[in-house]
Design a protein around this motif. Structure first.
Motif, short mmCIF file in Angstrom:
data_model
loop_
_atom_site.label_atom_id
_atom_site.label_comp_id
_atom_site.label_asym_id
_atom_site.label_seq_id
_atom_site.Cartn_x
_atom_site.Cartn_y
_atom_site.Cartn_z
N CYS A 124 0.79 -1.23 0.00
CA CYS A 124 0.00 0.00 0.00
C CYS A 124 0.82 1.28 0.00
O CYS A 124 0.27 2.35 -0.29
N THR A 159 -2.94 5.60 -3.31
CA THR A 159 -4.05 6.34 -2.74
C THR A 159 -5.06 5.35 -2.15
O THR A 159 -5.10 4.17 -2.54
N PRO A 160 -5.91 5.79 -1.22
CA PRO A 160 -6.96 4.89 -0.71
C PRO A 160 -7.83 4.33 -1.82
O PRO A 160 -8.19 3.14 -1.79
N GLU A 188 -1.61 2.43 5.61
CA GLU A 188 -1.70 3.66 6.37
C GLU A 188 -3.13 3.84 6.90
O GLU A 188 -4.08 3.26 6.35
N PRO A 189 -3.32 4.64 7.97
CA PRO A 189 -4.65 4.78 8.57
C PRO A 189 -5.75 5.19 7.58
O PRO A 189 -6.86 4.66 7.65
N VAL A 190 -5.44 6.09 6.67
CA VAL A 190 -6.47 6.53 5.72
C VAL A 190 -6.84 5.39 4.77
O VAL A 190 -8.01 5.25 4.37
N GLN A 191 -5.89 4.54 4.44
CA GLN A 191 -6.19 3.37 3.61
C GLN A 191 -6.97 2.33 4.39
O GLN A 191 -7.88 1.69 3.86
N THR A 192 -6.62 2.16 5.67
CA THR A 192 -7.35 1.23 6.52
C THR A 192 -8.82 1.63 6.63
O THR A 192 -9.71 0.78 6.54
N ALA A 193 -9.07 2.92 6.81
CA ALA A 193 -10.44 3.40 6.91
C ALA A 193 -11.23 3.11 5.63
O ALA A 193 -12.40 2.70 5.68
N ALA A 194 -10.60 3.31 4.49
CA ALA A 194 -11.27 3.06 3.22
C ALA A 194 -11.56 1.57 3.04
O ALA A 194 -12.65 1.18 2.58
#
Length: 221
Positions: free
Chosen positions: A27, A31-32, A55-61
Motif C-alpha cells: 500500500c 491512494t486509498p 496507512e490509517p487513511v487506507q485502513t479506513a477506506a
C-alpha cells in the motif's frame, strides 16, 4: 484472464500458479481509492486479499468497503480471509520469534502474511538475548516448528542463538530498532549475515513479508 488492467495497475491473476499465492497489495505510495480498487478485483477473483504497509487513511477506506476484513494495526496489514477460510497446508508450523516488543510490528507483518499464505502460525515474543533464559525455556516450541522466522533489532544476535538450537530452517529479519550505531538496522543485518550458526537465511531490513513468503515456500515444498 491472466491480467486485469486498471488505469493505475495491472493485476496479476496468474500469481497463484507462478508463485503459489495471490498477488499482495503493497500500500505504500498508493491512494486509498487505488488500494480499494485493487482489493475489489482480488476479492472478486479469489475471495480474499492481503494488504501490507497500510496507512490509517487506507485502513479506513478498506474497512468501509470490506467490513469482514481483519485489521492488524501493529503489523499494518489488512487481511480478508476466504469464507470459509481453508485449513492450513504445509508440513508444519511457521513460528515467528521476536527478540523484543519493539520488533513486533515487523513480526506481526510476517505472522499475518504466513497465515494468509495458508500456513499454521505460532508466535514466541520478547525472548531476546538480553534475557536468554526466556528463550531456553521454549526449546520444545522451537524444535516442534517446521520453519522459524526470527525478528530482531539492536545487535541482531537472536537468529544465531536460535540457529544453534534447531535443525529446521531459520529466516532472520533485521529490524530498524536500535540506537544510532545500529544505523537503521544495518548493524543487525550484518550480524545476521555473519551468523556462526548454519542454516540461517537473512532477508532485508524490516521485511516481515519477505520472510513469511520464504517460510511459506519452505513449509509447503
Amino acid at each position: 484472464m491472466n491480467f486485469e488492467q486498471l488505469p493505475f495497475a495491472t493485476i496479476d491473476h496468474l500469481r497463484p500458479i507462478t508463485q503459489g499465492h495471490q498477488e499482495v497489495i503493497f500500500c505504500q505510495g498508493k491512494t486509498p481509492g487505488q488500494v480499494v480498487a485493487i482489493a475489489e478485483r482480488l476479492e472478486a477473483a479469489g475471495g480474499t486479499f492481503l494488504a501490507t504497509r497500510v496507512e490509517p487513511v487506507q485502513t479506513a477506506a478498506l474497512a468501509a468497503r470490506f467490513p469482514r476484513a481483519e485489521f492488524n494495526e501493529l503489523g499494518r496489514t489488512v487481511f480478508l480471509p476466504a469464507d470459509p477460510e481453508p485449513a492450513p497446508t504445509g508440513r508444519g508450523t511457521v513460528l515467528v520469534c521476536t527478540a523484543g516488543t519493539s520488533d513486533l510490528p515487523v513480526a506481526e507483518e510476517a505472522a499475518v502474511t504466513a497465515r494468509a499464505f495458508k500456513n499454521r502460525v505460532e508466535r514466541l515474543t520478547d525472548v531476546g538475548v538480553a534475557g536468554i533464559h526466556r528463550l531456553l525455556t521454549q526449546t520444545d516450541m522451537l524444535r516442534s516448528a517446521a520453519v522459524i522466522i526470527v525478528v530482531a533489532g539492536m545487535e541482531g544476535a537472536l537468529p544465531s542463538v536460535v540457529g544453534g538450537l534447531v535443525k529446521v530452517p531459520v529466516i532472520a529479519v533485521p529490524t530498524s530498532v536500535g540506537y544510532g550505531a545500529s544505523f537503521g538496522g544495518l548493524a543487525a543485518l550484518l550480524a545476521m549475515l555473519n551468523s556462526c550458526a548454519s542454516g540461517v537465511t537473512v532477508v532485508n531490513i524490516d521485511n516481515g513479508f519477505g520472510a513469511a513468503a520464504a517460510a511459506s515456500r519452505i513449509n509447503r515444498s
